[in-house]
Design a protein around this motif. Structure first.
Motif, PDB file in Angstrom:
ATOM      1  N   ALA A 303      44.251  41.841  37.256  1.00 18.73           N
ATOM      2  CA  ALA A 303      42.717  41.851  37.529  1.00 18.73           C
ATOM      3  C   ALA A 303      42.355  40.608  38.030  1.00 18.73           C
ATOM      4  O   ALA A 303      42.662  39.550  37.362  1.00 18.73           O
ATOM      5  N   VAL A 304      41.480  40.547  39.088  1.00 16.82           N
ATOM      6  CA  VAL A 304      41.141  39.287  39.654  1.00 16.82           C
ATOM      7  C   VAL A 304      39.620  39.186  39.109  1.00 16.82           C
ATOM      8  O   VAL A 304      38.718  40.116  39.372  1.00 16.82           O
ATOM      9  N   LEU A 305      39.322  38.263  38.526  1.00 18.05           N
ATOM     10  CA  LEU A 305      38.020  38.041  38.021  1.00 18.05           C
ATOM     11  C   LEU A 305      37.556  36.692  38.390  1.00 18.05           C
ATOM     12  O   LEU A 305      38.032  35.573  38.324  1.00 18.05           O
ATOM     13  N   SER A 306      36.397  36.704  39.392  1.00 12.31           N
ATOM     14  CA  SER A 306      35.759  35.640  39.894  1.00 12.31           C
ATOM     15  C   SER A 306      34.277  35.437  39.738  1.00 12.31           C
ATOM     16  O   SER A 306      33.670  36.547  39.307  1.00 12.31           O
ATOM     17  N   ASP A 307      33.582  34.293  40.011  1.00 12.97           N
ATOM     18  CA  ASP A 307      32.386  34.119  40.065  1.00 12.97           C
ATOM     19  C   ASP A 307      31.863  34.085  41.400  1.00 12.97           C
ATOM     20  O   ASP A 307      30.800  33.518  42.037  1.00 12.97           O
ATOM     21  N   LEU A 341      27.048  43.392  33.537  1.00 19.41           N
ATOM     22  CA  LEU A 341      26.883  42.372  34.620  1.00 19.41           C
ATOM     23  C   LEU A 341      25.724  42.717  35.342  1.00 19.41           C
ATOM     24  O   LEU A 341      25.186  43.937  35.234  1.00 19.41           O
ATOM     25  N   PRO A 342      25.064  42.107  36.245  1.00 20.36           N
ATOM     26  CA  PRO A 342      23.875  42.283  37.041  1.00 20.36           C
ATOM     27  C   PRO A 342      24.511  43.415  37.962  1.00 20.36           C
ATOM     28  O   PRO A 342      25.478  43.857  38.377  1.00 20.36           O
ATOM     29  N   GLU A 343      23.227  44.032  38.435  1.00 17.36           N
ATOM     30  CA  GLU A 343      23.472  45.360  39.352  1.00 17.36           C
ATOM     31  C   GLU A 343      24.238  44.890  40.629  1.00 17.36           C
ATOM     32  O   GLU A 343      24.982  45.810  41.314  1.00 17.36           O
ATOM     33  N   THR A 344      24.309  43.731  41.048  1.00 19.97           N
ATOM     34  CA  THR A 344      24.757  43.136  42.196  1.00 19.97           C
ATOM     35  C   THR A 344      26.432  42.731  41.965  1.00 19.97           C
ATOM     36  O   THR A 344      26.997  42.635  43.165  1.00 19.97           O
ATOM     37  N   ALA A 345      26.757  42.814  41.017  1.00 19.57           N
ATOM     38  CA  ALA A 345      28.089  42.389  40.707  1.00 19.57           C
ATOM     39  C   ALA A 345      29.260  43.614  41.250  1.00 19.57           C
ATOM     40  O   ALA A 345      28.735  44.783  41.344  1.00 19.57           O
ATOM     41  N   ALA A 346      30.299  43.257  41.506  1.00 16.97           N
ATOM     42  CA  ALA A 346      31.394  44.028  41.812  1.00 16.97           C
ATOM     43  C   ALA A 346      32.089  44.181  40.894  1.00 16.97           C
ATOM     44  O   ALA A 346      32.797  43.636  40.141  1.00 16.97           O
ATOM     45  N   THR A 347      32.503  45.548  40.558  1.00 20.01           N
ATOM     46  CA  THR A 347      33.117  46.107  39.256  1.00 20.01           C
ATOM     47  C   THR A 347      34.439  46.797  39.524  1.00 20.01           C
ATOM     48  O   THR A 347      34.760  47.516  38.648  1.00 20.01           O
ATOM     49  N   ASP A 348      35.057  46.652  40.607  1.00 23.92           N
ATOM     50  CA  ASP A 348      36.346  47.581  41.068  1.00 23.92           C
ATOM     51  C   ASP A 348      37.198  46.568  40.613  1.00 23.92           C
ATOM     52  O   ASP A 348      37.611  46.372  39.608  1.00 23.92           O
ATOM     53  N   ASN A 349      37.913  45.949  41.605  1.00 27.32           N
ATOM     54  CA  ASN A 349      38.960  45.056  41.350  1.00 27.32           C
ATOM     55  C   ASN A 349      39.310  44.397  42.800  1.00 27.32           C
ATOM     56  O   ASN A 349      39.635  45.146  43.473  1.00 27.32           O
ATOM     57  N   PRO A 350      38.616  43.244  42.978  1.00 23.14           N
ATOM     58  CA  PRO A 350      38.442  41.983  42.178  1.00 23.14           C
ATOM     59  C   PRO A 350      37.031  42.415  41.554  1.00 23.14           C
ATOM     60  O   PRO A 350      36.477  43.076  42.063  1.00 23.14           O
ATOM     61  N   VAL A 351      36.875  41.626  40.241  1.00 20.51           N
ATOM     62  CA  VAL A 351      35.621  41.864  39.872  1.00 20.51           C
ATOM     63  C   VAL A 351      34.818  40.550  40.207  1.00 20.51           C
ATOM     64  O   VAL A 351      35.384  39.347  39.937  1.00 20.51           O
ATOM     65  N   ASP A 352      33.660  40.645  40.358  1.00 21.06           N
ATOM     66  CA  ASP A 352      32.479  39.574  40.893  1.00 21.06           C
ATOM     67  C   ASP A 352      31.345  39.404  39.807  1.00 21.06           C
ATOM     68  O   ASP A 352      30.841  40.416  39.950  1.00 21.06           O
ATOM     69  N   LEU A 353      31.415  38.492  39.238  1.00 21.66           N
ATOM     70  CA  LEU A 353      30.275  38.357  38.305  1.00 21.66           C
ATOM     71  C   LEU A 353      28.994  38.275  38.886  1.00 21.66           C
ATOM     72  O   LEU A 353      27.782  38.465  38.255  1.00 21.66           O
ATOM     73  N   ALA A 354      28.788  37.670  40.036  1.00 22.19           N
ATOM     74  CA  ALA A 354      27.707  37.768  40.773  1.00 22.19           C
ATOM     75  C   ALA A 354      26.778  36.905  39.893  1.00 22.19           C
ATOM     76  O   ALA A 354      25.584  37.385  39.908  1.00 22.19           O
ATOM     77  N   GLY A 355      26.922  35.894  39.718  1.00 16.85           N
ATOM     78  CA  GLY A 355      25.804  34.947  39.191  1.00 16.85           C
ATOM     79  C   GLY A 355      25.802  35.005  37.467  1.00 16.85           C
ATOM     80  O   GLY A 355      25.092  34.394  36.977  1.00 16.85           O
ATOM     81  N   ALA A 356      26.454  35.925  36.860  1.00 14.43           N
ATOM     82  CA  ALA A 356      26.235  36.010  35.560  1.00 14.43           C
ATOM     83  C   ALA A 356      26.788  34.841  34.589  1.00 14.43           C
ATOM     84  O   ALA A 356      26.404  34.669  33.592  1.00 14.43           O
ATOM     85  N   GLY A 357      27.844  34.366  35.343  1.00  7.75           N
ATOM     86  CA  GLY A 357      28.376  33.159  34.328  1.00  7.75           C
ATOM     87  C   GLY A 357      27.552  32.001  34.389  1.00  7.75           C
ATOM     88  O   GLY A 357      27.498  31.382  33.471  1.00  7.75           O
ATOM     89  N   GLU A 358      26.557  31.971  35.497  1.00  5.11           N
ATOM     90  CA  GLU A 358      25.534  30.651  35.282  1.00  5.11           C
ATOM     91  C   GLU A 358      24.499  31.201  34.320  1.00  5.11           C
ATOM     92  O   GLU A 358      23.917  30.222  33.757  1.00  5.11           O
ATOM     93  N   GLN A 359      24.159  32.535  34.269  1.00  3.22           N
ATOM     94  CA  GLN A 359      23.055  32.738  33.389  1.00  3.22           C
ATOM     95  C   GLN A 359      23.595  32.902  31.951  1.00  3.22           C
ATOM     96  O   GLN A 359      22.760  32.697  31.028  1.00  3.22           O
ATOM     97  N   ASN A 360      24.805  33.141  31.899  1.00  5.15           N
ATOM     98  CA  ASN A 360      25.378  33.314  30.271  1.00  5.15           C
ATOM     99  C   ASN A 360      27.052  33.217  30.469  1.00  5.15           C
ATOM    100  O   ASN A 360      27.747  33.890  30.951  1.00  5.15           O
ATOM    101  N   LEU A 361      27.354  31.955  30.015  1.00 13.53           N
ATOM    102  CA  LEU A 361      28.835  31.726  30.104  1.00 13.53           C
ATOM    103  C   LEU A 361      29.862  32.618  29.303  1.00 13.53           C
ATOM    104  O   LEU A 361      30.924  32.959  29.719  1.00 13.53           O
ATOM    105  N   SER A 362      29.230  33.427  28.420  1.00 10.86           N
ATOM    106  CA  SER A 362      29.899  34.311  27.752  1.00 10.86           C
ATOM    107  C   SER A 362      30.061  35.649  28.529  1.00 10.86           C
ATOM    108  O   SER A 362      31.161  36.234  28.024  1.00 10.86           O
TER     109      SER A 362
END
Length: 694
Positions: A303-307, A341-362
């Motif tokens: 799985a690819v997990l990116s921001d 994650l936010p509604e704009t996130a991609a949740t297939d694979n790759p997974v894109d946090l769509a800025g969630a990391g900046e809001q909450n590193l967890s």
């Protein structure tokens, strides 16, 4: 069968190079620019474990330690003597040491006169020597450091034929947070060999993975026997080698030799021994970091997990190129991730946090946890900004390190690997991840290649070498060669020996046209005009015979029925005894243009039917055999049988320069037919070959 021993008759244990009770550095120096200074400094660092003596004609203290003018002046006989004096003085020092009863030598000096003779004196006395021209020794377990440079303790053992390359590997390992468990620069190998030093790592507790750099494999069969033993001991081996040259191919007498480069032979030996060859020192350390991770990668599903959508896409592309798979996530798993994650996130694979990391590193840990515990992937490749937050914002440094610790716990908890590509790979969070067993890379390409290499290495089984020693004389001529191949189940067209015109005329009544006429003693018949095909009748064959005999001389020639089947693919199946590697078998695109296509696969012989089939399906031309564009599929079972048979024959023949080749082997829906074959083998007289062709 068990592997051959990695060395000759035992003389003394290599323990003296692991944990000597006492060490002497001969040629110690107070000048920091000289080898003798580095050796003395490293040796003195182990004074808490052993006695260390410095020998210097200059006298005085060095680094606060007293010196003696000679070995004889020391208060005890040292176990191990490092010799770092000008080349003409090496022999007197060693002779003095042997007279005292020294049992171990580390030869640093290069250009030693009559090194072989000196080694003979050493071994005759029951002693051993590593070198000469060695960069030195290091063992983290025993605090033994007699080498140029600094080493960081770790889990990677290095056995290197080049001191400089070994040193580069050690420095790269330091940067990767991997560190060194043992370092040996083998130098000239006048006594102790690479194979022995590899064997000596099998029970080395702190070693998790072994790096081998070799410039030649003259003793390759013993080296790879040691590699097998390391693999069985749970210590994967990564191989770096030099010498992938076309020079050998230019001098090759058979297509098989011309088509297998030195690197391909080493690759085959690595696959058989369960090792992996890598192209560069950096690639070796990258793969080693993954292999030595707290939870090493196993399985190709990632799985690819990116921001960042862009970085995620690039990571997925890299994974695809490197033979990894990026599977679509199931609807329940995608839904679980979407809830984090936010509604704009991609949740297939790759997974894109769509800025969630900046809001909450967890968010990083939460999503990575969902992926790793799902069972739908074998590893997670994180790619992007994580690791750089603390570099760009001191306010986030503490939180990022907390999150790094939480991420590092996931692989241990769920038994699946986590690999990080970070834009801040040199930051404190990245260093913490490395220290906790998570590999971190500065580029996504390096991360993907390392992950792929570690998975490939894990998936490689250890294959046993050919059982027993060769026990059969190689065929003396082409009819014997043909008989051996026929006996092994290889099909040939009907053929007759035609030594003269009279026998040619009787052969017409025994064979069906069209005919093929050959001069079977020629190694490359097409280039020499030694083969004529498509001879429609006796008149055409007779004219061809008269012309060929007039140009090439007396025979015996060969007249055979021509294989005129349609939907046929021409392949080459060859085998030989490769110096230092042993018997190998090659299959590839064949015919007169085999060297143009250069589409071959080589493995150590013998191979099983399953291994032969896998070789065939790795060929670029494999689609031609499986029903290309509606054509009927070829008889793969017949081709598999031919590869297996040739691989077994080469292991039976006595001799070091045996080559056996079928080219072409015409494979169609109704079977495989060998229409030309070649055997090259040493003859009784030196410098001569007995060749058998049909």
């Amino acid at each position: 069968m068990t592997d051959p021993p990695a060395a000759g008759p035992p003389r003394s244990s290599l323990a003296v190079f692991r944990d000597p009770a006492s060490v002497a550095v001969v040629g110690a120096s107070s000048n920091p620019a000289k080898w003798g200074h580095w050796l003395a400094r490293g040796a003195l660092a182990g004074r808490d474990r052993r006695s260390v003596h410095l020998v210097s004609h200059g006298g005085g203290d060095i680094l606060g330690a007293p010196t003696a003018p000679t070995l004889t002046a020391l208060p005890e006989v040292p176990d191990l003597v490092a010799v770092c004096v000008p080349a003409p003085h090496v022999a007197p020092v060693i002779d003095e040491a042997l007279g005292l009863g020294v049992r171990g030598f580390l030869g640093i000096t290069a250009g030693v006169p009559d090194a072989a003779g000196l080694a003979a004196r050493i071994t005759a006395a029951g002693a051993r020597i590593i070198g000469p021209s060695s960069l030195g020794l290091y063992d983290a377990e025993t605090e033994l450091h007699i080498a140029w440079g600094d080493f960081q303790p770790g889990r990677l053992a290095i056995v290197s034929q080049s001191g400089q390359v070994g040193s580069e590997l050690a420095q790269l390992a330091r940067g990767a947070g991997l560190g060194i468990s043992r370092f040996v620069s083998v130098g000239g190998q006048v006594d102790v060999t690479m194979a022995e030093l590899l064997d000596d790592l099998a029970d080395h507790a702190s070693t998790a993975v072994v790096a081998l750099y070799a410039e030649s494999f003259g003793d390759g069969e013993r080296v790879f026997a040691a590699v097998r033993r390391l693999r069985r001991a749970g210590k994967p081996v990564l191989v770096l080698s030099a010498g992938d040259s076309e020079a050998g191919a230019r001098a090759a007498r058979s297509h098989t030799s011309a088509l297998t480069s030195p690197a391909e032979l080493v690759d085959a030996a690595c696959r058989a021994a369960g090792a992996l060859r890598v192209p560069t020192p950096a690639a070796l350390v990258d793969v080693a970091a993954c292999v030595a991770a707290g939870t090493p990668p196993r399985g190709r599903r990632i799985a690819v997990l990116s921001d960042s959508g862009g970085q995620g896409a690039l990571a997925a592309d890299c994974a695809h190129r490197d033979g990894l798979t990026v599977p679509r996530l199931s609807a329940p798993l995608a839904g679980e991730i979407a809830a984090l994650l936010p509604e704009t996130a991609a949740t297939d694979n790759p997974v894109d946090l769509a800025g969630a990391g900046e809001q909450n590193l967890s968010s990083y840990t939460a999503v990575a946890r969902a992926l790793l515990r799902s069972g739908e992937v074998d590893s997670v490749l994180m790619s992007g900004y994580f690791g750089r937050y603390g570099l760009d914002s001191t306010a986030l440094a503490g939180a990022e390190q907390d999150e790094a610790a939480a991420l590092a716990a996931l692989p241990v908890t769920y038994g699946r690997a986590l690999v990080l590509h970070s834009m801040g790979a040199d930051g404190e969070a990245a260093d913490l991840l490395r220290a906790l067993g998570v590999p971190v890379f500065p580029t996504v390409g390096a991360a993907s290649r390392a992950l792929s290499g570690a998975v490939e290495l894990d998936a490689r089984p250890v294959r046993e070498p050919a059982p027993g020693a060769p026990d059969t004389r190689a065929p003396a001529g082409f009819w014997e060669t043909r008989a051996d191949l026929l006996g092994a189940g290889i099909v040939f067209p009907e053929a007759r020996r035609v030594p003269d015109r009279a026998r040619l005329l009787t052969a017409f009544a025994e064979l069906r046209p069209p005919f093929v006429l050959k001069a079977p003693w020629l190694e490359h018949k097409t280039e020499a005009g030694g083969v004529r095909i498509g001879l429609a009748d006796a008149t055409a064959a007779t004219a061809a015979f008269d012309e060929m005999r007039g140009r090439l001389g007396e025979g015996p020639y060969l007249l055979e029925e021509q294989d005129v089947r349609s939907d046929v693919t021409e392949l080459i199946v060859g085998a030989r005894r490769a110096p230092g590697i042993g018997p190998v078998v090659t299959v590839g695109a064949g015919g007169t243009r085999a060297e143009v296509h250069r589409d071959t696969v080589t493995e150590c012989a013998p191979v099983s039917p399953e291994q032969a089939r896998a070789m065939i399906l790795r060929l670029r031309c494999a689609p031609l055999l499986t029903g290309w564009r509606g054509a009927p599929p070829a008889d793969l079972d017949a081709l598999v049988h031919a590869v297996v048979a040739v691989s077994r024959l080469i292991t039976r023949y006595r001799g070091e320069r045996i080559e056996l080749e079928i080219n072409p082997l015409r494979v169609g829906p109704d079977g495989a037919v060998a229409v030309d074959a070649l055997l090259l083998a040493p003859a009784d007289g030196p410098g001569h070959d007995t060749q058998g062709e049909t």
